[in-house]
Design an enzyme around this catalytic site. Structure first.
Site, PDB file in Angstrom:
ATOM      1  N   ASP A  11       0.861  -1.198   0.000  1.00  0.00           N
ATOM      2  CA  ASP A  11       0.000   0.000   0.000  1.00  0.00           C
ATOM      3  C   ASP A  11       0.896   1.246   0.000  1.00  0.00           C
ATOM      4  OD1 ASP A  11       0.941  -0.438   2.628  1.00  0.00           O
ATOM      5  OD2 ASP A  11      -0.778   0.601   3.508  1.00  0.00           O
ATOM      6  N   ASP A  16       6.909   0.983   1.879  1.00  0.00           N
ATOM      7  CA  ASP A  16       6.512  -0.004   0.861  1.00  0.00           C
ATOM      8  C   ASP A  16       7.344   0.184  -0.404  1.00  0.00           C
ATOM      9  OD1 ASP A  16       4.014   1.051   2.379  1.00  0.00           O
ATOM     10  OD2 ASP A  16       3.384  -0.945   1.726  1.00  0.00           O
ATOM     11  N   VAL A 123       2.591  -6.263   3.176  1.00  0.00           N
ATOM     12  CA  VAL A 123       3.147  -5.191   4.001  1.00  0.00           C
ATOM     13  C   VAL A 123       2.169  -4.017   4.119  1.00  0.00           C
ATOM     14  CG1 VAL A 123       5.556  -5.855   3.596  1.00  0.00           C
ATOM     15  CG2 VAL A 123       4.468  -4.218   2.044  1.00  0.00           C
ATOM     16  N   HIS A 238       9.620   0.194   8.006  1.00  0.00           N
ATOM     17  CA  HIS A 238       9.029  -1.081   8.449  1.00  0.00           C
ATOM     18  C   HIS A 238       9.034  -2.198   7.393  1.00  0.00           C
ATOM     19  CE1 HIS A 238       7.313   1.202  11.840  1.00  0.00           C
ATOM     20  NE2 HIS A 238       6.998   2.123  10.947  1.00  0.00           N
ATOM     21  N   ASP A 239       8.459  -1.890   6.237  1.00  0.00           N
ATOM     22  CA  ASP A 239       8.116  -2.957   5.281  1.00  0.00           C
ATOM     23  C   ASP A 239       9.343  -3.682   4.717  1.00  0.00           C
ATOM     24  OD1 ASP A 239       5.574  -2.178   5.769  1.00  0.00           O
ATOM     25  OD2 ASP A 239       5.301  -1.104   3.881  1.00  0.00           O
TER      26      ASP A 239
HETATM   27  C1  BDR Z   1       2.991   0.069   8.561  1.00  0.00           C
HETATM   28  O1  BDR Z   1       2.004   1.059   8.314  1.00  0.00           O
HETATM   29  C2  BDR Z   1       2.343   1.823   7.189  1.00  0.00           C
HETATM   30  O2  BDR Z   1       2.309   3.173   7.510  1.00  0.00           O
HETATM   31  C3  BDR Z   1       3.703   1.369   6.718  1.00  0.00           C
HETATM   32  O3  BDR Z   1       3.740   1.324   5.303  1.00  0.00           O
HETATM   33  C4  BDR Z   1       3.869   0.010   7.323  1.00  0.00           C
HETATM   34  O4  BDR Z   1       3.422  -0.999   6.458  1.00  0.00           O
HETATM   35  C5  BDR Z   1       3.726   0.392   9.833  1.00  0.00           C
HETATM   36  O5  BDR Z   1       2.831   0.449  10.904  1.00  0.00           O
HETATM   37 CA    CA Z   2       2.903  -0.600   4.142  1.00  0.00          CA
END
Ligand code: BDR
Ligand code: CA
Length: 308
Positions: A11, A16, A123, A238-239
């Site tokens: 997303d 991402d 993700v 994160h992803d």
């Molecule tokens: C997740 O939320 C989104 O904002 C980021 O893309 C990640 O997948 C982190 O909480």
């Molecule tokens: Ca994401």
């Protein structure tokens, strides 16, 4: 070397976007397709961002539009990726278009055709994956494992209890966590440590390519949004952690747990309740990431960004 067949469900989203770049050029992965879901922004925007990234980076990977709404709850979008979902980067006119097939049908087709070796890497919110499981339960036979970014054993980020991807569609997450499939939850417990520190961005900038410049620009804009949330030393990417784990499992330390998604709570709606105690009546349904080797993560990412 036999490649690992993966579908990346995204997303985009700043992190991402970097996950797409990592998966898209790593020699160990065969990215069968990128499926897109609403999450960080509405679907039209997350889809366009995925197409933009692929075209900009020269990635010839088919992109599929998926679910524009969560299964049950009202839609929520993220607060850290901005109006476009990928603020800070301009792409101009892009020719790449989404495939005609719906993302959910693409996932089903790939899983039914697979010899049990397909890896799903979601993700974003889990709406596409849950829909595929609901529409064609036989897909579980074709799926080797799901490695997802989402959830937290500790504190959430969208609410005190819940991480964004799970909060954005808790019912879908519940379906995925109760699917019986081998599952790795790469949650905030580790991804909050995947910080793009200035020294990391300097290394990326040093690559001197247009893709590396785009990554640095997007990270700077993402970081500005992060600073509105607190005193972060850099943005958390994160992803990338979920993709990195599929490439090199030694990057994360994992522990078996029973993970249930709270779908009834008020304050706790969307929480991933992680129970590390062994109990015969509540067997583990996931492995949960509890530790991360940050240097290894950045070395891996930079070695791939060098390929662009
Ligand atoms: C997740 O939320 C989104 O904002 C980021 O893309 C990640 O997948 C982190 O909480
Ligand atoms: Ca994401």
């Amino acid at each position: 070397m036999e490649k690992i067949k993966v579908i990346l469900d995204v997303d985009p989203g700043h992190d991402d976007a970097v996950a797409i770049l990592l998966a898209g050029r790593h020699p160990k992965l065969e990215v069968r397709g990128i499926t897109v879901v609403a999450g960080n922004q509405v679907l039209d925007k997350t889809l366009q961002n995925a197409l933009n990234i692929c075209e900009y980076a020269g990635l010839d990977i088919p992109v599929y539009a998926g679910m524009s709404r969560p299964l049950l709850r009202e839609q929520v979008i993220s607060t850290v990726h901005g109006e476009s979902g990928l603020d800070g980067v301009e792409f101009g006119t892009v020719a790449k278009r989404a495939e005609d097939q719906h993302a959910v049908d693409f996932i089903i087709k790939e899983a039914l055709a697979s010899q049990g070796d397909l890896v799903l890497i979601p993700v974003g919110p889990l709406t596409n994956i849950a829909m595929a499981l609901l529409k064609e339960p036989r897909i579980t036979k074709g799926i080797k494992e799901i490695v997802l970014m989402g959830g937290a054993c500790g504190q959430g980020n969208y609410t005190a209890s819940a991480e964004f991807n799970i909060f954005a569609d808790p019912e879908a997450a519940h379906i995925v966590f109760s699917s019986g499939l081998p599952l790795t939850m790469v949650g905030l417990d580790v991804t909050n440590q995947a910080i793009a520190y200035p020294h990391v961005l300097d290394r990326i900038k040093g690559l001197g390519s247009r893709v590396s410049r785009m990554v640095v620009d997007s990270m700077q804009s993402y970081y500005a949004a992060y600073l509105t949330l607190g005193d972060w030393p850099g943005p958390a990417v994160h992803d990338v952690c979920a993709v990195a784990y599929v490439i090199d499992p030694s990057i994360l330390q994992v522990k078996k747990a029973r993970v249930d998604v709270e779908t009834n709570g008020g304050l706790t709606y969307g929480r991933t309740v992680c129970d590390f105690r062994a109990a015969p009546d509540r067997p583990a349904n996931a492995q949960v990431a509890v530790g991360i080797d940050q240097e290894k993560l950045w070395d891996l990412l930079i070695s791939v960004l060098e390929q662009y």
